[in-house]
Design a protein around this motif. Sequence first.
Motif, PDB file in Angstrom:
ATOM      1  N   PRO A   8      -5.580   5.806  -3.881  1.00  0.00           N
ATOM      2  CA  PRO A   8      -4.856   7.080  -3.976  1.00  0.00           C
ATOM      3  C   PRO A   8      -3.610   6.955  -4.856  1.00  0.00           C
ATOM      4  O   PRO A   8      -2.903   5.938  -4.822  1.00  0.00           O
ATOM      5  CB  PRO A   8      -4.464   7.374  -2.520  1.00  0.00           C
ATOM      6  N   ILE A   9      -3.362   7.989  -5.649  1.00  0.00           N
ATOM      7  CA  ILE A   9      -2.246   7.971  -6.599  1.00  0.00           C
ATOM      8  C   ILE A   9      -0.918   7.731  -5.902  1.00  0.00           C
ATOM      9  O   ILE A   9      -0.098   6.944  -6.374  1.00  0.00           O
ATOM     10  CB  ILE A   9      -2.221   9.281  -7.420  1.00  0.00           C
ATOM     11  N   TYR A  10      -0.696   8.376  -4.756  1.00  0.00           N
ATOM     12  CA  TYR A  10       0.598   8.228  -4.099  1.00  0.00           C
ATOM     13  C   TYR A  10       0.856   6.775  -3.701  1.00  0.00           C
ATOM     14  O   TYR A  10       1.983   6.298  -3.787  1.00  0.00           O
ATOM     15  CB  TYR A  10       0.751   9.183  -2.910  1.00  0.00           C
ATOM     16  N   LEU A  11      -0.194   6.041  -3.315  1.00  0.00           N
ATOM     17  CA  LEU A  11      -0.032   4.625  -2.964  1.00  0.00           C
ATOM     18  C   LEU A  11       0.298   3.793  -4.206  1.00  0.00           C
ATOM     19  O   LEU A  11       1.083   2.843  -4.130  1.00  0.00           O
ATOM     20  CB  LEU A  11      -1.292   4.084  -2.296  1.00  0.00           C
ATOM     21  N   GLN A  12      -0.297   4.138  -5.334  1.00  0.00           N
ATOM     22  CA  GLN A  12      -0.007   3.414  -6.562  1.00  0.00           C
ATOM     23  C   GLN A  12       1.438   3.632  -7.004  1.00  0.00           C
ATOM     24  O   GLN A  12       2.106   2.697  -7.454  1.00  0.00           O
ATOM     25  CB  GLN A  12      -0.972   3.852  -7.662  1.00  0.00           C
ATOM     26  N   VAL A  13       1.933   4.851  -6.839  1.00  0.00           N
ATOM     27  CA  VAL A  13       3.321   5.146  -7.198  1.00  0.00           C
ATOM     28  C   VAL A  13       4.264   4.425  -6.235  1.00  0.00           C
ATOM     29  O   VAL A  13       5.266   3.836  -6.649  1.00  0.00           O
ATOM     30  CB  VAL A  13       3.583   6.667  -7.221  1.00  0.00           C
ATOM     31  N   ILE A  14       3.932   4.430  -4.946  1.00  0.00           N
ATOM     32  CA  ILE A  14       4.733   3.709  -3.951  1.00  0.00           C
ATOM     33  C   ILE A  14       4.818   2.232  -4.336  1.00  0.00           C
ATOM     34  O   ILE A  14       5.902   1.642  -4.340  1.00  0.00           O
ATOM     35  CB  ILE A  14       4.142   3.872  -2.537  1.00  0.00           C
ATOM     36  N   ASN A  15       3.691   1.636  -4.663  1.00  0.00           N
ATOM     37  CA  ASN A  15       3.676   0.215  -5.032  1.00  0.00           C
ATOM     38  C   ASN A  15       4.477  -0.044  -6.302  1.00  0.00           C
ATOM     39  O   ASN A  15       5.154  -1.069  -6.411  1.00  0.00           O
ATOM     40  CB  ASN A  15       2.249  -0.297  -5.171  1.00  0.00           C
ATOM     41  N   SER A  16       4.429   0.869  -7.242  1.00  0.00           N
ATOM     42  CA  SER A  16       5.209   0.726  -8.471  1.00  0.00           C
ATOM     43  C   SER A  16       6.710   0.759  -8.169  1.00  0.00           C
ATOM     44  O   SER A  16       7.473  -0.060  -8.691  1.00  0.00           O
ATOM     45  CB  SER A  16       4.839   1.851  -9.448  1.00  0.00           C
ATOM     46  N   ILE A  17       7.123   1.680  -7.325  1.00  0.00           N
ATOM     47  CA  ILE A  17       8.540   1.784  -6.956  1.00  0.00           C
ATOM     48  C   ILE A  17       8.964   0.548  -6.170  1.00  0.00           C
ATOM     49  O   ILE A  17      10.029  -0.027  -6.432  1.00  0.00           O
ATOM     50  CB  ILE A  17       8.802   3.079  -6.165  1.00  0.00           C
ATOM     51  N   LYS A  18       8.130   0.116  -5.229  1.00  0.00           N
ATOM     52  CA  LYS A  18       8.453  -1.089  -4.460  1.00  0.00           C
ATOM     53  C   LYS A  18       8.586  -2.307  -5.373  1.00  0.00           C
ATOM     54  O   LYS A  18       9.479  -3.131  -5.190  1.00  0.00           O
ATOM     55  CB  LYS A  18       7.373  -1.364  -3.401  1.00  0.00           C
ATOM     56  N   MET A  19       7.702  -2.416  -6.362  1.00  0.00           N
ATOM     57  CA  MET A  19       7.762  -3.535  -7.297  1.00  0.00           C
ATOM     58  C   MET A  19       9.087  -3.507  -8.063  1.00  0.00           C
ATOM     59  O   MET A  19       9.722  -4.543  -8.246  1.00  0.00           O
ATOM     60  CB  MET A  19       6.580  -3.481  -8.271  1.00  0.00           C
ATOM     61  N   ASP A  20       9.502  -2.317  -8.472  1.00  0.00           N
ATOM     62  CA  ASP A  20      10.785  -2.193  -9.171  1.00  0.00           C
ATOM     63  C   ASP A  20      11.953  -2.569  -8.256  1.00  0.00           C
ATOM     64  O   ASP A  20      12.936  -3.147  -8.714  1.00  0.00           O
ATOM     65  CB  ASP A  20      10.981  -0.766  -9.696  1.00  0.00           C
ATOM     66  N   LEU A  38      10.526  12.487 -10.438  1.00  0.00           N
ATOM     67  CA  LEU A  38       9.486  11.491 -10.171  1.00  0.00           C
ATOM     68  C   LEU A  38       8.121  12.021 -10.604  1.00  0.00           C
ATOM     69  O   LEU A  38       7.322  11.296 -11.207  1.00  0.00           O
ATOM     70  CB  LEU A  38       9.467  11.122  -8.680  1.00  0.00           C
ATOM     71  N   ALA A  39       7.866  13.305 -10.308  1.00  0.00           N
ATOM     72  CA  ALA A  39       6.597  13.928 -10.691  1.00  0.00           C
ATOM     73  C   ALA A  39       6.419  13.909 -12.208  1.00  0.00           C
ATOM     74  O   ALA A  39       5.334  13.600 -12.715  1.00  0.00           O
ATOM     75  CB  ALA A  39       6.531  15.357 -10.167  1.00  0.00           C
ATOM     76  N   VAL A  40       7.486  14.190 -12.933  1.00  0.00           N
ATOM     77  CA  VAL A  40       7.421  14.175 -14.395  1.00  0.00           C
ATOM     78  C   VAL A  40       7.225  12.748 -14.910  1.00  0.00           C
ATOM     79  O   VAL A  40       6.386  12.500 -15.780  1.00  0.00           O
ATOM     80  CB  VAL A  40       8.700  14.808 -15.002  1.00  0.00           C
ATOM     81  N   LYS A  41       7.991  11.800 -14.358  1.00  0.00           N
ATOM     82  CA  LYS A  41       7.915  10.407 -14.803  1.00  0.00           C
ATOM     83  C   LYS A  41       6.504   9.848 -14.671  1.00  0.00           C
ATOM     84  O   LYS A  41       6.008   9.155 -15.563  1.00  0.00           O
ATOM     85  CB  LYS A  41       8.890   9.550 -13.993  1.00  0.00           C
ATOM     86  N   ILE A  44       2.551  13.324 -12.028  1.00  0.00           N
ATOM     87  CA  ILE A  44       1.854  13.615 -10.773  1.00  0.00           C
ATOM     88  C   ILE A  44       2.325  14.961 -10.251  1.00  0.00           C
ATOM     89  O   ILE A  44       3.340  15.504 -10.693  1.00  0.00           O
ATOM     90  CB  ILE A  44       2.097  12.515  -9.703  1.00  0.00           C
ATOM     91  N   ASN A  45       1.608  15.480  -9.296  1.00  0.00           N
ATOM     92  CA  ASN A  45       1.951  16.733  -8.650  1.00  0.00           C
ATOM     93  C   ASN A  45       3.266  16.572  -7.872  1.00  0.00           C
ATOM     94  O   ASN A  45       3.476  15.532  -7.236  1.00  0.00           O
ATOM     95  CB  ASN A  45       0.791  17.091  -7.698  1.00  0.00           C
ATOM     96  N   PRO A  46       4.148  17.568  -7.898  1.00  0.00           N
ATOM     97  CA  PRO A  46       5.400  17.479  -7.138  1.00  0.00           C
ATOM     98  C   PRO A  46       5.185  17.224  -5.641  1.00  0.00           C
ATOM     99  O   PRO A  46       5.993  16.540  -5.008  1.00  0.00           O
ATOM    100  CB  PRO A  46       6.069  18.835  -7.370  1.00  0.00           C
ATOM    101  N   ASN A  47       4.097  17.746  -5.081  1.00  0.00           N
ATOM    102  CA  ASN A  47       3.803  17.482  -3.670  1.00  0.00           C
ATOM    103  C   ASN A  47       3.476  16.003  -3.450  1.00  0.00           C
ATOM    104  O   ASN A  47       3.826  15.422  -2.413  1.00  0.00           O
ATOM    105  CB  ASN A  47       2.646  18.345  -3.174  1.00  0.00           C
ATOM    106  N   THR A  48       2.812  15.392  -4.408  1.00  0.00           N
ATOM    107  CA  THR A  48       2.511  13.960  -4.334  1.00  0.00           C
ATOM    108  C   THR A  48       3.803  13.160  -4.407  1.00  0.00           C
ATOM    109  O   THR A  48       3.988  12.185  -3.660  1.00  0.00           O
ATOM    110  CB  THR A  48       1.548  13.544  -5.462  1.00  0.00           C
ATOM    111  N   ALA A  49       4.714  13.573  -5.275  1.00  0.00           N
ATOM    112  CA  ALA A  49       6.007  12.899  -5.400  1.00  0.00           C
ATOM    113  C   ALA A  49       6.779  12.985  -4.086  1.00  0.00           C
ATOM    114  O   ALA A  49       7.376  11.995  -3.638  1.00  0.00           O
ATOM    115  CB  ALA A  49       6.819  13.509  -6.540  1.00  0.00           C
ATOM    116  N   ALA A  50       6.752  14.146  -3.446  1.00  0.00           N
ATOM    117  CA  ALA A  50       7.427  14.304  -2.156  1.00  0.00           C
ATOM    118  C   ALA A  50       6.789  13.392  -1.112  1.00  0.00           C
ATOM    119  O   ALA A  50       7.497  12.782  -0.295  1.00  0.00           O
ATOM    120  CB  ALA A  50       7.370  15.763  -1.704  1.00  0.00           C
ATOM    121  N   ARG A  51       5.478  13.262  -1.151  1.00  0.00           N
ATOM    122  CA  ARG A  51       4.780  12.377  -0.211  1.00  0.00           C
ATOM    123  C   ARG A  51       5.176  10.919  -0.429  1.00  0.00           C
ATOM    124  O   ARG A  51       5.318  10.147   0.520  1.00  0.00           O
ATOM    125  CB  ARG A  51       3.270  12.544  -0.345  1.00  0.00           C
TER     126      ARG A  51
END
Length: 119
Positions: A8-20, A38-41, A44-51
């Motif tokens: 899932p995309i939200y998990l990939q973004v979470i992992n990217s942020i955690k890695m940073d 975050l959604a723009v960066k 992704i969908n703004p709802n996904t960014a909020a999640r």
Amino acid sequence: MQFDSKTPIYLQVINSIKMDIVNERIKCGEKLPSSRELAVKYTINPNTAARVYQELEREGVCYTKRGMGTFVTDDVNIIKACRQEMAQDALNLFLKSIMELGITNEEAIEMIRSRKDEM
């Protein structure tokens, strides 16, 4: 960022942020981008960014100050635990693949040493 269709995309973004965070590209106590930013960066969908932020907050990696934004935790123990968890996940995936290939422990250790020297 290239997204993997298997996760899932939200998990990939979470992992990217955690890695940073664990690599200190994002520091403890630092303000994170707004959900919209975050959604723009990540395109992704703004709802996904909020999640993403909801999950990071649930894990204790970040916290929200009403009206001010979302910030990385100041608790270095949480960051250390996050780093350890990420390392264990990577190790488990590696070991599972190595075992499926029938590679011995000694062969795996030698492969790691050789590859690390190349890097």
